[in-house]
Design a protein around this motif. Structure first.
Motif, mmCIF file in Angstrom:
data_model
loop_
_atom_site.group_PDB
_atom_site.id
_atom_site.type_symbol
_atom_site.label_atom_id
_atom_site.label_comp_id
_atom_site.label_asym_id
_atom_site.label_seq_id
_atom_site.Cartn_x
_atom_site.Cartn_y
_atom_site.Cartn_z
ATOM 1 N N LYS A 1 2.620 0.041 8.732
ATOM 2 C CA LYS A 1 2.849 -1.402 8.838
ATOM 3 C C LYS A 1 2.440 -1.898 10.219
ATOM 4 C CE LYS A 1 6.558 -4.857 8.682
ATOM 5 N NZ LYS A 1 8.026 -5.044 8.597
ATOM 6 N N ASN B 1 3.298 -4.380 1.463
ATOM 7 C CA ASN B 1 3.943 -5.697 1.486
ATOM 8 C C ASN B 1 3.320 -6.604 2.538
ATOM 9 O OD1 ASN B 1 5.743 -4.942 -0.543
ATOM 10 N ND2 ASN B 1 7.273 -4.199 0.900
ATOM 11 N N SER B 2 3.053 -6.050 3.707
ATOM 12 C CA SER B 2 2.462 -6.853 4.787
ATOM 13 C C SER B 2 1.028 -7.249 4.469
ATOM 14 C CB SER B 2 2.519 -6.077 6.107
ATOM 15 O OG SER B 2 3.848 -5.856 6.507
ATOM 16 N N LYS C 1 -0.316 -7.660 1.434
ATOM 17 C CA LYS C 1 -0.305 -8.687 0.393
ATOM 18 C C LYS C 1 0.039 -10.055 0.992
ATOM 19 C CE LYS C 1 1.678 -7.725 -3.530
ATOM 20 N NZ LYS C 1 2.683 -7.228 -4.494
ATOM 21 N N LYS C 2 0.927 -10.063 1.956
ATOM 22 C CA LYS C 2 1.263 -11.312 2.642
ATOM 23 C C LYS C 2 0.054 -11.838 3.406
ATOM 24 C CE LYS C 2 4.380 -13.267 6.132
ATOM 25 N NZ LYS C 2 5.447 -12.959 7.129
ATOM 26 N N TYR C 3 -0.679 -10.938 4.058
ATOM 27 C CA TYR C 3 -1.884 -11.328 4.787
ATOM 28 C C TYR C 3 -2.921 -11.926 3.843
ATOM 29 C CZ TYR C 3 -6.343 -10.922 7.213
ATOM 30 O OH TYR C 3 -7.572 -11.204 7.740
ATOM 31 N N SER D 1 -2.430 -13.403 1.012
ATOM 32 C CA SER D 1 -1.955 -14.720 0.588
ATOM 33 C C SER D 1 -2.240 -15.773 1.645
ATOM 34 C CB SER D 1 -0.450 -14.658 0.307
ATOM 35 O OG SER D 1 0.047 -15.928 -0.078
ATOM 36 N N GLU D 2 -2.115 -15.387 2.911
ATOM 37 C CA GLU D 2 -2.317 -16.337 4.007
ATOM 38 C C GLU D 2 -3.777 -16.723 4.177
ATOM 39 O OE1 GLU D 2 -0.565 -14.278 7.251
ATOM 40 O OE2 GLU D 2 1.496 -14.881 6.748
ATOM 41 N N LYS E 1 -1.318 -13.676 -7.311
ATOM 42 C CA LYS E 1 -0.700 -12.355 -7.235
ATOM 43 C C LYS E 1 -1.679 -11.271 -7.686
ATOM 44 C CE LYS E 1 4.091 -13.901 -7.894
ATOM 45 N NZ LYS E 1 4.472 -13.604 -6.491
ATOM 46 N N GLN F 1 -3.894 -10.501 -4.837
ATOM 47 C CA GLN F 1 -3.185 -9.657 -3.874
ATOM 48 C C GLN F 1 -3.181 -8.203 -4.327
ATOM 49 O OE1 GLN F 1 0.665 -11.570 -3.808
ATOM 50 N NE2 GLN F 1 0.149 -12.838 -2.041
#
Length: 220
Positions: A61, A126-127, A129-131, A133-134, A153, A156
């Motif tokens: 991470k 998790n990190s 997938k967040k990136y 999305s951003e 999703k 992602q």
């Protein structure tokens, strides 16, 4: 005069853990021994991590967090389109992995059971997938007028699978400076984005030829 003790941090524990693993060719046996060897208490350890295994997850991470931090230091980064941001992420991320290759290879090839190896990547997943999305930009959403939440999703998840495939390729890459991984990144990211734009044929054929050459032809 007594020497002032340096404050313990999450990054310092991670560095100690990686150094121990590489120097002893195995992971620390217990929190007690690991803490004693490095001059801090178990209580101090538990203020940052609940278990030794949680350090492993945090390491990958942290690679991602450091990557994003480096990307944002480039003043032009915010103006990049989604594809260029993704390429920049990949090249920066794999530079960090390459700088720590001995640890990463040892860690991800520890178990014959690949599922156990992948457990270390849950925080990274998790990190990342967040990136993703951003960086799905408003322009991309406009182009894909019917982009729904479930489709976002799906992007992602597909991006995460692509990252795993690239990591697997990099782990097996023996080319100088891992130049074949760079080629893999360029071709796979291009093919992925053309797939999302539903114009995939040329890039998919090109990417397929590259994979065939590397994984089949070169082993014959």
């Amino acid at each position: 005069m007594a020497t002032k003790k340096t404050a313990l941090t999450k990054d310092k524990i991670i560095s100690m853990y990686m150094n121990y693993t590489l120097e002893h060719n195995e992971k620390p046996k217990s929190v007690y021994n690991f803490a004693k060897l490095n001059g801090f208490s178990e209580t101090e350890f538990y203020s940052f991590f609940g278990t030794m295994e949680s350090i492993e997850k945090e390491i990958f991470k942290t690679f991602l967090e450091k990557t994003v931090e480096l990307l944002h230091k480039n003043k032009d980064y915010e103006d990049y389109d989604m594809k260029t941001k993704m390429l920049s992420f990949y090249f920066t991320f794999f530079e960090l992995l390459s700088a720590n290759r001995s640890y990463v290879v040892m860690s991800l090839k520890e178990h014959q059971n690949q599922l156990k190896n992948l457990m270390q990547l849950s925080g990274l997943r998790n990190s990342f997938k967040k990136y993703v999305s951003e960086i799905i930009t408003d322009d991309f959403r406009t182009q894909q007028e019917r982009l729904q939440n479930f489709q976002e999703k799906a992007i992602q998840e597909a991006s995460w699978i692509q990252l795993l495939l690239t990591m697997k390729f990099w782990l097996d890459d023996s080319s100088p400076s891992f130049e074949k991984t760079d080629i893999f990144i360029e071709k796979s990211v291009k093919a992925t984005f053309e797939l999302m734009n539903i114009t995939p044929i040329d890039s998919l054929i090109d990417f397929g030829k590259f994979l065939f050459k590397e994984k089949i032809h070169n082993k014959s």
